[in-house]
Design an enzyme around this catalytic site. Structure first.
Site, PDB file in Angstrom:
ATOM      1  N   HIS A   1       1.774  -4.715  -1.354  1.00  0.00           N
ATOM      2  CA  HIS A   1       1.203  -4.032  -0.187  1.00  0.00           C
ATOM      3  C   HIS A   1       2.051  -2.817   0.199  1.00  0.00           C
ATOM      4  O   HIS A   1       1.539  -1.698   0.323  1.00  0.00           O
ATOM      5  CB  HIS A   1       1.129  -5.025   0.966  1.00  0.00           C
ATOM      6  CG  HIS A   1       0.562  -4.479   2.237  1.00  0.00           C
ATOM      7  ND1 HIS A   1      -0.714  -4.734   2.665  1.00  0.00           N
ATOM      8  CD2 HIS A   1       1.105  -3.673   3.200  1.00  0.00           C
ATOM      9  CE1 HIS A   1      -0.937  -4.126   3.812  1.00  0.00           C
ATOM     10  NE2 HIS A   1       0.164  -3.475   4.159  1.00  0.00           N
ATOM     11  N   GLU A   2       3.339  -3.038   0.377  1.00  0.00           N
ATOM     12  CA  GLU A   2       4.203  -1.949   0.848  1.00  0.00           C
ATOM     13  C   GLU A   2       4.377  -0.869  -0.216  1.00  0.00           C
ATOM     14  O   GLU A   2       4.502   0.308   0.112  1.00  0.00           O
ATOM     15  CB  GLU A   2       5.564  -2.502   1.279  1.00  0.00           C
ATOM     16  CG  GLU A   2       5.504  -3.497   2.440  1.00  0.00           C
ATOM     17  CD  GLU A   2       4.835  -2.951   3.691  1.00  0.00           C
ATOM     18  OE1 GLU A   2       4.830  -1.721   3.894  1.00  0.00           O
ATOM     19  OE2 GLU A   2       4.306  -3.764   4.477  1.00  0.00           O
TER      20      GLU A   2
ATOM     21  N   HIS B   1       1.619   1.561   0.152  1.00  0.00           N
ATOM     22  CA  HIS B   1       1.960   2.588   1.143  1.00  0.00           C
ATOM     23  C   HIS B   1       2.890   3.641   0.534  1.00  0.00           C
ATOM     24  O   HIS B   1       2.702   4.846   0.720  1.00  0.00           O
ATOM     25  CB  HIS B   1       2.688   1.943   2.335  1.00  0.00           C
ATOM     26  CG  HIS B   1       1.821   1.179   3.268  1.00  0.00           C
ATOM     27  ND1 HIS B   1       0.690   1.707   3.842  1.00  0.00           N
ATOM     28  CD2 HIS B   1       1.949  -0.087   3.760  1.00  0.00           C
ATOM     29  CE1 HIS B   1       0.140   0.800   4.641  1.00  0.00           C
ATOM     30  NE2 HIS B   1       0.877  -0.288   4.606  1.00  0.00           N
TER      31      HIS B   1
ATOM     32  N   HIS C   1       1.170   5.913  -1.910  1.00  0.00           N
ATOM     33  CA  HIS C   1       0.282   6.817  -1.171  1.00  0.00           C
ATOM     34  C   HIS C   1       1.102   7.971  -0.590  1.00  0.00           C
ATOM     35  O   HIS C   1       0.735   9.152  -0.724  1.00  0.00           O
ATOM     36  CB  HIS C   1      -0.426   6.034  -0.069  1.00  0.00           C
ATOM     37  CG  HIS C   1      -1.574   6.755   0.568  1.00  0.00           C
ATOM     38  ND1 HIS C   1      -2.349   6.211   1.576  1.00  0.00           N
ATOM     39  CD2 HIS C   1      -2.093   7.994   0.359  1.00  0.00           C
ATOM     40  CE1 HIS C   1      -3.276   7.057   1.939  1.00  0.00           C
ATOM     41  NE2 HIS C   1      -3.146   8.158   1.218  1.00  0.00           N
TER      42      HIS C   1
END
Length: 592
Positions: A386-387, A390, A393
């Site tokens: 998940h991180e 980020h 991105h």
């Protein structure tokens, strides 16, 4: 007795390399003093904004803005490493003052731009070197009626620190002062309850341990119930004030306007999720039956309902699995992800005073930094994926876009992270042969839906209700906030679950409530991510998705998503995601 390590005891290889951002505290101080002088350079444009000098002014603004953020991020990341460290508390306080000074220094800029002839301005940004600022100017003109005079903007800028007080107070209480005490394991051994291990304790198959951890956590927040209620309602009052002073009809309208998202998107999310609540109620009933419980409590919602599946995954193994799972995103993505793993972008383990949870933060011109509190669970591996979503991105955005568009809106913030989780889930389901492991993963997938689409929407509904009540002159107390939260839990989870008194206090421990109307984007982002992951795996949608990652804020959020093939102005992505949950519930029900 299990003790957390001090920051100094953590091995360097498991700490982020913060020197990549600012090489030392001494250099930070030097750059801080230089920046205070540079802020005065903006004064040369005050009362002197013209189309022929606007590019120079905006370029200077961007340069100073970037440096301000570098210093701000560094100071706060250092504080977050150990919030008990007085030196970095002081440095972060100086950084807060710097932000306030910066906002005061640029307060004149946008009001003065809006005094320029609109037709001439639009002509200039379509053909000259101002073309870089085309989207920025277009967005500025959109918000023209909400930008105040230079004098009023300066007052608001100088009040920035005050408006952040509630968030800062709760952050210190939650990270530096919180003490949840100890519980006993099966053998009578003491276990220290912390932010980092709380979820792991709730996953424990021993129900007594789950209940102890649950009660220990909430006992702390209840002991400060009036303080926290006052802190939170002060935050809401600040939201209401900022909305009113900027001529918005409500605080939610103000919050959504920042990313040009329609209120209909917010309300459609809530109403669509409401339609699928029977599926959540059925899932709770399945969970109750599979756990063999006569009654189910909220501390029973996290423990796996498939027994005897050991999914302990250390950090090194977690990285390998994540890399393999994300290969559908292409060689370039994997190369950059490996670089992140090898170059110490990540702060891995919990230590005394470290900020709870997981997050990514950074500043333009440097790679992002990832904070984890890794405890070797399956959830932790998903958090890593998940991180890193980020982080990638941010990396693709900042290495593709100019500074002015080198960030993405909060509406887009949770998409990439959740795509990674969805791809990881698909990979694990395909590479797992054992039925019990398959069931374990299906349950984990269902928990992602529950925790993201359902739970975050419930949070969003709570925020909307509280803000509306206070905007209508209805003051809120700890008791009234608990009553609102209790009613929502009954609506979302159904009548079969026991509404423990402690769960009515849960709102008091949610940090995101101090960034109002943020959490709904976890749910919308999850819906987008399910759409993207399907396209990546089934329709070769990798290029569209990588284009999304590189877009930053170069267009409005909903337009960026449309270009990549996902239309969030419609309910279809939310409905499609929730239909996947319904299918999982039916599949689990048949197996049960």
């Amino acid at each position: 007795m299990e003790q957390l390590k001090q920051r100094s005891e953590v091995l360097e290889q498991f700490k982020w390399k913060i020197e990549d951002l600012v090489s030392s505290d001494k250099v930070w101080e030097e750059r801080f003093e230089t920046l205070k002088k540079d802020l005065k350079k903006l004064d040369t444009f005050k009362n002197n904004i013209q189309i022929n000098n606007l590019y120079d002014c905006l370029s200077l603004r961007d340069k100073i803005s970037n440096e301000t953020m570098v210093l701000y991020v560094y100071a706060n990341l250092k504080k977050n490493e150990d919030s008990t460290n007085n030196f970095y508390q002081s440095l972060a306080s100086k950084a807060d003052s710097l932000i306030s000074s910066y906002q005061g220094a640029i307060a004149f800029l946008e009001p003065e731009i809006l005094t320029l002839n609109e037709d001439e301005l639009l002509k200039a940004v379509s053909g000259t070197n101002l073309k870089l600022y085309n989207q920025y100017i277009k967005n500025l003109l959109r918000t023209k009626s909400h930008i105040l005079s230079t004098e009023k903007e300066e007052i608001l800028a100088n009040a920035y620190e005050i408006s952040q007080s509630a968030d800062n107070i709760f952050s210190m209480l939650n990270n530096a002062d919180a003490d949840f005490g100890y519980i006993k394991d099966e053998n009578g051994k003491d276990i220290k309850v912390t932010h980092g291990n709380y979820t792991m304790l709730l996953e424990n198959p021993n129900r007594n341990i789950r209940e102890q951890a649950f009660k220990a956590m909430y006992k702390f927040y209840h002991s400060l119930k009036n303080t926290i209620a006052t802190t939170y309602t002060s935050s809401v009052k600040a939201d209401i004030f900022n909305a009113k002073v900027r001529n918005y009809n409500s605080s939610i309208e103000h919050a959504l306007s920042e990313t040009n998202v329609s209120l209909d998107v917010y309300k459609n999310l809530i109403s669509t999720v409401h339609k699928f609540l029977p599926a959540l109620h059925k899932y709770i009933d399945i969970r109750k039956k599979r756990l063999g419980l006569s009654e189910i409590h909220f501390y029973d919602l996290y423990t796996p309902i498939v027994k005897d599946v050991n999914k302990k995954i250390d950090f090194e193994e977690g990285k390998k699995i994540v890399l393999e799972a994300l290969k559908p995103l292409g060689e370039d993505y994997i190369k950059n992800l490996q670089k992140a793993f090898d170059s110490r972008w990540i702060d891995v383990y919990e230590n005394v005073g470290k900020r709870s949870g997981a997050y990514v933060w950074g500043a333009y011109g440097c790679h992002p930094f990832v904070s984890l509190n890794y405890t070797d669970t399956l959830d932790d591996m998903f958090t890593l994926a998940h991180e890193m979503g980020h982080a990638m991105h941010s990396y693709y955005t900042t290495t593709t876009q100019p500074y002015i568009y080198g960030d993405y809106t909060i509406f887009l913030a949770e998409v990439a992270s959740t795509v990674n989780e969805a791809l990881l889930m698909e990979h694990l389901l395909k590479t797992t042969d054992k039925e019990e492991e398959q069931l374990y993963l299906i349950n984990h997938f269902m928990e992602q839906f529950r925790g993201t689409l359902f739970r975050q929407t419930m949070f969003a509904e709570f925020e909307m209700i509280v803000h509306e009540k206070m905007e209508n002159g209805q003051p809120q107390t700890f008791e009234s906030l608990c009553e609102i939260y209790k009613d929502l839990n009954i609506k979302y989870y159904g009548n079969d679950i026991v509404i423990d008194e402690e769960i009515t206090w849960e709102w008091a421990r949610i940090p995101h409530f101090y960034s109002a109307f943020y959490v709904y984007q976890y749910a919308t982002g999850y819906s987008c991510a399910i759409s993207f992951s399907k396209k990546i795996l089934e329709e070769n949608g990798r290029d569209d998705y990588l284009g999304f990652l590189k877009s930053g804020s170069s267009d409005y959020s909903t337009e960026i998503l449309k270009k990549a093939g996902v239309d969030m102005t419609k309910t279809e992505p939310i409905e499609n995601a929730l239909k996947v949950f319904e299918e999982l519930v039916e599949k689990m029900d048949k197996i049960s």
